[in-house]
Every structure is written in structure tokens, then in C-alpha cells.
Design an enzyme around this catalytic site. Structure first.
Site, PDB file in Angstrom:
ATOM      1  N   GLU A  94      50.470  -7.360  57.311  1.00 18.47           N
ATOM      2  CA  GLU A  94      50.554  -8.221  58.480  1.00 18.47           C
ATOM      3  C   GLU A  94      49.317  -9.096  58.613  1.00 18.47           C
ATOM      4  OE1 GLU A  94      53.383  -5.762  61.411  1.00 18.47           O
ATOM      5  OE2 GLU A  94      51.279  -5.369  61.706  1.00 18.47           O
ATOM      6  N   CYS A 107      43.774 -13.604  61.730  1.00 15.37           N
ATOM      7  CA  CYS A 107      43.320 -12.228  61.564  1.00 15.37           C
ATOM      8  C   CYS A 107      43.986 -11.694  60.295  1.00 15.37           C
ATOM      9  CB  CYS A 107      43.739 -11.431  62.806  1.00 15.37           C
ATOM     10  SG  CYS A 107      43.259  -9.713  62.712  1.00 15.37           S
ATOM     11  N   CYS A 114      45.512   1.899  56.060  1.00 17.40           N
ATOM     12  CA  CYS A 114      44.071   2.190  56.093  1.00 17.40           C
ATOM     13  C   CYS A 114      43.863   3.690  55.951  1.00 17.40           C
ATOM     14  CB  CYS A 114      43.457   1.704  57.405  1.00 17.40           C
ATOM     15  SG  CYS A 114      41.653   1.877  57.432  1.00 17.40           S
ATOM     16  N   CYS A 118      40.837   6.393  62.061  1.00 19.17           N
ATOM     17  CA  CYS A 118      40.283   6.399  63.413  1.00 19.17           C
ATOM     18  C   CYS A 118      41.384   6.866  64.369  1.00 19.17           C
ATOM     19  CB  CYS A 118      39.800   5.001  63.796  1.00 19.17           C
ATOM     20  SG  CYS A 118      38.551   4.392  62.666  1.00 19.17           S
ATOM     21  N   CYS A 121      43.616   4.230  66.478  1.00 16.89           N
ATOM     22  CA  CYS A 121      44.138   3.025  65.818  1.00 16.89           C
ATOM     23  C   CYS A 121      45.529   3.263  65.236  1.00 16.89           C
ATOM     24  CB  CYS A 121      43.162   2.623  64.710  1.00 16.89           C
ATOM     25  SG  CYS A 121      43.758   1.267  63.695  1.00 16.89           S
ATOM     26  N   GLY A 164      43.403  -2.381  57.501  1.00 12.91           N
ATOM     27  CA  GLY A 164      42.524  -1.959  56.416  1.00 12.91           C
ATOM     28  C   GLY A 164      41.052  -2.039  56.727  1.00 12.91           C
ATOM     29  N   GLU A 165      40.278  -1.390  55.877  1.00 16.01           N
ATOM     30  CA  GLU A 165      38.822  -1.392  55.990  1.00 16.01           C
ATOM     31  C   GLU A 165      38.290  -2.298  54.877  1.00 16.01           C
ATOM     32  OE1 GLU A 165      36.134  -0.456  57.883  1.00 16.01           O
ATOM     33  OE2 GLU A 165      35.140  -1.427  56.199  1.00 16.01           O
ATOM     34  N   SER A 196      34.932  -7.203  59.607  1.00 14.52           N
ATOM     35  CA  SER A 196      34.693  -6.115  60.562  1.00 14.52           C
ATOM     36  C   SER A 196      34.770  -4.787  59.816  1.00 14.52           C
ATOM     37  CB  SER A 196      35.758  -6.168  61.655  1.00 14.52           C
ATOM     38  OG  SER A 196      35.665  -5.039  62.486  1.00 14.52           O
ATOM     39  N   SER A 219      32.217  -1.810  64.048  1.00 13.04           N
ATOM     40  CA  SER A 219      32.966  -1.112  65.099  1.00 13.04           C
ATOM     41  C   SER A 219      32.163   0.109  65.539  1.00 13.04           C
ATOM     42  CB  SER A 219      34.342  -0.703  64.568  1.00 13.04           C
ATOM     43  OG  SER A 219      35.068  -1.864  64.235  1.00 13.04           O
ATOM     44  N   LEU A 220      31.499  -0.033  66.659  1.00 17.43           N
ATOM     45  CA  LEU A 220      30.607   1.025  67.156  1.00 17.43           C
ATOM     46  C   LEU A 220      31.439   2.078  67.901  1.00 17.43           C
ATOM     47  CD1 LEU A 220      27.613   1.860  67.559  1.00 17.43           C
ATOM     48  CD2 LEU A 220      27.597   0.424  69.606  1.00 17.43           C
ATOM     49  N   ASN A 221      32.059   1.660  68.989  1.00 14.38           N
ATOM     50  CA  ASN A 221      33.076   2.466  69.685  1.00 14.38           C
ATOM     51  C   ASN A 221      32.608   3.760  70.336  1.00 14.38           C
ATOM     52  OD1 ASN A 221      34.889   0.511  68.977  1.00 14.38           O
ATOM     53  ND2 ASN A 221      35.789   1.639  67.278  1.00 14.38           N
ATOM     54  N   ASN A 295      44.256  -1.132  73.376  1.00 13.09           N
ATOM     55  CA  ASN A 295      45.702  -1.383  73.341  1.00 13.09           C
ATOM     56  C   ASN A 295      46.374  -0.051  73.062  1.00 13.09           C
ATOM     57  OD1 ASN A 295      45.529  -4.302  73.623  1.00 13.09           O
ATOM     58  ND2 ASN A 295      44.519  -4.201  71.629  1.00 13.09           N
ATOM     59  N   CYS A 338      44.589  -6.028  68.605  1.00 12.55           N
ATOM     60  CA  CYS A 338      43.669  -5.189  67.828  1.00 12.55           C
ATOM     61  C   CYS A 338      44.205  -3.773  67.695  1.00 12.55           C
ATOM     62  CB  CYS A 338      42.320  -5.062  68.535  1.00 12.55           C
ATOM     63  SG  CYS A 338      41.403  -6.556  68.587  1.00 12.55           S
TER      64      CYS A 338
HETATM   65  N1  SAH Z   1      38.830  -1.557  59.711  1.00  9.88           N
HETATM   66  C1  SAH Z   1      37.978  -2.510  60.328  1.00  9.88           C
HETATM   67  C2  SAH Z   1      38.689  -3.770  60.744  1.00  9.88           C
HETATM   68  C3  SAH Z   1      40.063  -3.630  61.325  1.00  9.88           C
HETATM   69  S1  SAH Z   1      40.151  -2.877  62.924  1.00  9.88           S
HETATM   70  C4  SAH Z   1      37.259  -1.889  61.514  1.00  9.88           C
HETATM   71  O1  SAH Z   1      37.621  -0.793  61.927  1.00  9.88           O
HETATM   72  O2  SAH Z   1      36.318  -2.505  61.992  1.00  9.88           O
HETATM   73  C5  SAH Z   1      39.521  -4.168  63.975  1.00  9.88           C
HETATM   74  C6  SAH Z   1      39.022  -3.695  65.328  1.00  9.88           C
HETATM   75  O3  SAH Z   1      40.105  -3.196  66.126  1.00  9.88           O
HETATM   76  C7  SAH Z   1      37.991  -2.573  65.257  1.00  9.88           C
HETATM   77  O4  SAH Z   1      36.848  -2.895  66.023  1.00  9.88           O
HETATM   78  C8  SAH Z   1      38.702  -1.388  65.888  1.00  9.88           C
HETATM   79  O5  SAH Z   1      37.771  -0.531  66.534  1.00  9.88           O
HETATM   80  C9  SAH Z   1      39.633  -2.082  66.858  1.00  9.88           C
HETATM   81  N2  SAH Z   1      40.801  -1.280  67.251  1.00  9.88           N
HETATM   82  C10 SAH Z   1      41.485  -0.397  66.498  1.00  9.88           C
HETATM   83  N3  SAH Z   1      42.522   0.124  67.207  1.00  9.88           N
HETATM   84  C11 SAH Z   1      42.488  -0.474  68.434  1.00  9.88           C
HETATM   85  C12 SAH Z   1      43.315  -0.393  69.593  1.00  9.88           C
HETATM   86  N4  SAH Z   1      44.391   0.376  69.618  1.00  9.88           N
HETATM   87  N5  SAH Z   1      42.972  -1.156  70.671  1.00  9.88           N
HETATM   88  C13 SAH Z   1      41.910  -1.996  70.631  1.00  9.88           C
HETATM   89  N6  SAH Z   1      41.119  -2.133  69.541  1.00  9.88           N
HETATM   90  C14 SAH Z   1      41.393  -1.375  68.467  1.00  9.88           C
HETATM   91 FE1  SF4 Z   2      41.072   1.577  59.657  1.00  8.82          FE
HETATM   92 FE2  SF4 Z   2      39.708  -0.061  61.291  1.00  8.82          FE
HETATM   93 FE3  SF4 Z   2      41.942   1.216  62.134  1.00  8.82          FE
HETATM   94 FE4  SF4 Z   2      39.704   2.593  61.705  1.00  8.82          FE
HETATM   95  S1  SF4 Z   2      40.002   0.975  63.255  1.00  8.82           S
HETATM   96  S2  SF4 Z   2      41.769   3.198  61.024  1.00  8.82           S
HETATM   97  S3  SF4 Z   2      38.853   1.533  59.942  1.00  8.82           S
HETATM   98  S4  SF4 Z   2      41.822  -0.346  60.542  1.00  8.82           S
END
Ligand code: SAH
Ligand code: SF4
Length: 353
Positions: A94, A107, A114, A118, A121, A164-165, A196, A219-221, A295, A338
Site C-alpha cells: 500500500e 507515504c 513488517c 510494535c 500497529c 515496513g521498517e 521513519s 518513532s520514540l513512542n 488510530n 498512520c
Molecule cells: N516502521 C517505521 C515507519 C512506518 S510506521 C516506524 O515505525 O517508524 C510510521 C509511524 O506510524 C510510526 O511513527 C509509528 O509509531 C506510527 N504508528 C504505527 N501504528 C500507529 C497507529 N495505529 N496510530 C498512529 N500511529 C501509528
Molecule cells: Fe513496523 Fe513501524 Fe508498524 Fe512498528 S510501527 S510494526 S516498525 S511499521
């Protein structure tokens, strides 16, 4: 459909020069091909009018110009669109198109699925199918820009924030980035391309050494090691402590800032105390924070923080002199926001995760 032909899309200038030579032609014929594919966006070898007939004949026996196919498009009420693309081996990926007044953001995906897993996600639910090739990454840009008739003068931003990462597929991602940034090809400035990462520390160090690197978002989170490990199991392998050290050592260009993304999860990582810890850990860095309201969906346990909480979190960071912006994801109604990319709405009897 796999035709057994090799795809020219994804080959860089040197590779095309060598290809021309291997077919008995001068290297400049390879450069012509490079220009035709990435600048003029030729869609077939037959259309390459300035190439000599002999060369075209030899090329078409073994090579083609192949883009991903548009399998489906989902249009959001906010103007964005989610593209479900089918690759040559039928893998689905996608990419999301997000127009604004005089610019547009794409994007992009770097992998199908992936492996990082996480907990918040939706892409993680797919697991990893495979890495994408440079050609498949460029193909996403080519398909969407031509479908949308994006003019060369439109300011185009590219973010590797799809599936993906990217740092676990760094060689192919950087090969694509070099072609995207090359003025002889797509000519998209590096400052408008962002990768990212969930924090693959050794690959961040590798990226730091590449003079052709785009911008980096991390992505700190989370605000503590424990919290981050719970959300992002990769934190066991590359702990926050090491991640922040790599971030401090990351070379930045003039006026460039490192971006930190922070997804706000209700009652989990969104307290003032979290914001204060983030403020302290980023103190002294040339950094900004993008706060992303979560989300949510039924399969995962987290919920979005209320907007007052998001704004309070932003305020604490502001008091720590860390610029923070609230980023409302676009395309939520079409599963394009996201973390939502997971091939939802597939047809042809495919199972929807
Ligand atoms: N794998 C990479 C890039 C793709 S994810 C990464 O993790 O950085 C892109 C961004 O979406 C990341 O910052 C991740 O923390 C955020 N993300 C993942 N799931 C999400 C969700 N359900 N709601 C909002 N942001 C989310
Ligand atoms: Fe992969 Fe990024 Fe989703 Fe984590 S947030 S599972 S690294 S796509």
C-alpha cells in the site's frame, strides 16, 4: 504475472551504463535510458524514441519497464487516497497519496508487512512477507504521480511511513532514494524525503555516513525503557539509551532537525510526567516532536488519548523548549492513516486480516 523479463525500473545509472556496454553499446546509451525511465517516465522500451533501434531490439528481448499495477484505490473524504498495489509476484502493498494546496505527500512502503511487531500497529499484524526492491519502491512513486497527473512543479514530499521498517531494507531504500533525489532523474530534494524508523541503531549509524541521506524521523513512542519495551519489543535489542546516543551523534545539515514521532495512547504514555521525561531526554538536541493521536481498531487494545491530553502533552514539551506539533493522520475513513496499512478491503476472495 511473472514474465521472466528483468525490470529496468530500479537500475541506477551505473547499472544501466554497464548494461549498455554488455550489449555492445557506449555507456552514454545507458545514461539515455536512465533519463528516459526516471525523467521522462517512459512506460515501455518501444516508446524510447531516441534510442537506436538495434539497442532497443536487444533490450526488449530480456528487459521490460514494469510498474506495480493498481489493484484498488480507496478515496477519502479529506482528499487523500490509499493505493493497493500489486507487484509482479502478486504481493500486495500500500501507498498513500495526500494532496495539499500546492504540494502533495506520498507515504511509501519499504517492505510488504513488517517484522518489528510494535503492539499498537496494524501493519504488524501482517508479519513480514518480504523486502521491496528499489524498483518496487520507485514504482510506487511512478504509479501514483502518473495516476494523479502530478506536475513536475508540484512540491512533492516523500515519507517512508507506510508498511515496513525502512532501515531493515536499507540498501534498497537508499538505492531508491538516490534515484529519487538525483536531478537527472526525479529531482526530489533530500530535505523533502523522510525515512521513519523504529530505531534500528546500527542502520542509523550507517545512514549517518551516507552523504545522500534523506531526513530521519525516529518513532520514540515512550518515555521510559520499560514502557518502550512493552510497546516496541525491538527496544530489548536496541534500548532507548543506545537509540538516544545514536540520535545525539546523528549529523544534521544546516537548519535540519531530527524528528521524533510519539503516538499518544490513552492512559499509557500520555501523562504530563511522560511529557516531562521526553522533554528532558531530548533537551539540547536539534529536534522536534510530532505528536500522533492514535488510530485505533478493534483488534488492538490501545485507545487514542483525548485531544485535551494531546494538547496538555504538547504544552509540557513547549515548556521544555521542545517544538511539538500535533499530526492528525489523514485518510482515517479509508484505513490509510498512520499504522493502519494492512491491505484491508482486498478483493478477489483474499482474506481480510
Ligand atoms: N516502521 C517505521 C515507519 C512506518 S510506521 C516506524 O515505525 O517508524 C510510521 C509511524 O506510524 C510510526 O511513527 C509509528 O509509531 C506510527 N504508528 C504505527 N501504528 C500507529 C497507529 N495505529 N496510530 C498512529 N500511529 C501509528
Ligand atoms: Fe513496523 Fe513501524 Fe508498524 Fe512498528 S510501527 S510494526 S516498525 S511499521
Amino acid at each position: 504475472m511473472n514474465t521472466g523479463m528483468q525490470n529496468l525500473v530500479g537500475l541506477d545509472r551505473q547499472e544501466l551504463e554497464r548494461l549498455a556496454q554488455s550489449l555492445g553499446k557506449a555507456p552514454y546509451r545507458g545514461r539515455q535510458l536512465y533519463h528516459a525511465i526516471y525523467r521522462r517516465r517512459a512506460t515501455a522500451i518501444a516508446g524510447l524514441t531516441d534510442l537506436d533501434r538495434d539497442f532497443k531490439g536487444a533490450l526488449s528481448a530480456q528487459y521490460d519497464v514494469d510498474y506495480p499495477r493498481v489493484h484498488d484505490v480507496f478515496a477519502s473524504t479529506d482528499g487523500s487516497a490509499r493505493y493497493l498495489l500489486r507487484l509482479q509476484d502478486s504481493t500486495l502493498i500500500e501507498a498513500v497519496y495526500m494532496p495539499e494546496e500546492s504540494r502533495a505527500t506520498l507515504c511509501l512502503s519499504s517492505q510488504a508487512g513488517c517484522a518489528v511487531d510494535c503492539r499498537f500497529c496494524f501493519t504488524a499484524l501482517l508479519g513480514l512477507q518480504r523486502n521491496l526492491s528499489a524498483g518496487e519502491i520507485l514504482g510506487q512513486v511512478m504509479v501514483i504521480t502518473s495516476a494523479r497527473e502530478i506536475l513536475p512543479r508540484t512540491r512533492l514530499n516523500l515519507v517512508f511511513m507506510g508498511m515496513g521498517e525502512p532501515l531493515l531494507n536499507l540498501a534498497q531504500v537508499m538505492k531508491a532514494v538516490h534515484i529519487l533525489a538525483d536531478p537527472q532523474a526525479f529531482g526530489i530534494p533530500l530535505r523533502r524525503i523522510t525515512i521513519s524508523t523504529s530505531g534500528i541503531v546500527p542502520r542509523m549509524n550507517e545512514m549517518a555516513r551516507d552523504p545522500g541521506r534523506p531526513k530521519l524521523a525516529v518513532s520514540l513512542n515512550a518515555s521510559t525503557e520499560e514502557q518502550r519495551t512493552e510497546l516496541m519489543p525491538i527496544n530489548r535489542k536496541y534500548p532507548l539509551h543506545d537509540l538516544l546516543r545514536a540520535c545525539r551523534a546523528y549529523p544534521l545539515r544546516h537548519r535540519e532537525l531530527l524528528t521524533f514521532e510519539y503516538v499518544l495512547l490513552d492512559g499509557f504514555n500520555d501523562a504530563d510526567a511522560d511529557a516531562l521525561r521526553v522533554g528532558k531526554m531530548l533537551g539540547g538536541m536539534r529536534a522536534k516532536v510530532n505528536l500522533i493521536p492514535y488510530n485505533s481498531g478493534t483488534e488492538l487494545p490501545y485507545r487514542a488519548s483525548p485531544m485535551e491530553r494531546v494538547l496538555a502533552f504538547q504544552q509540557v514539551l513547549a515548556e521544555c523548549r521542545i517544538p511539538a506539533y500535533v499530526r492528525i493522520s489523514r485518510g482515517q475513513d479509508i484505513g490509510a492513516a498512520c499504522g493502519q496499512l494492512r491491505l484491508k478491503g482486498m478483493r478477489n476472495g483474499d482474506t481480510t486480516p
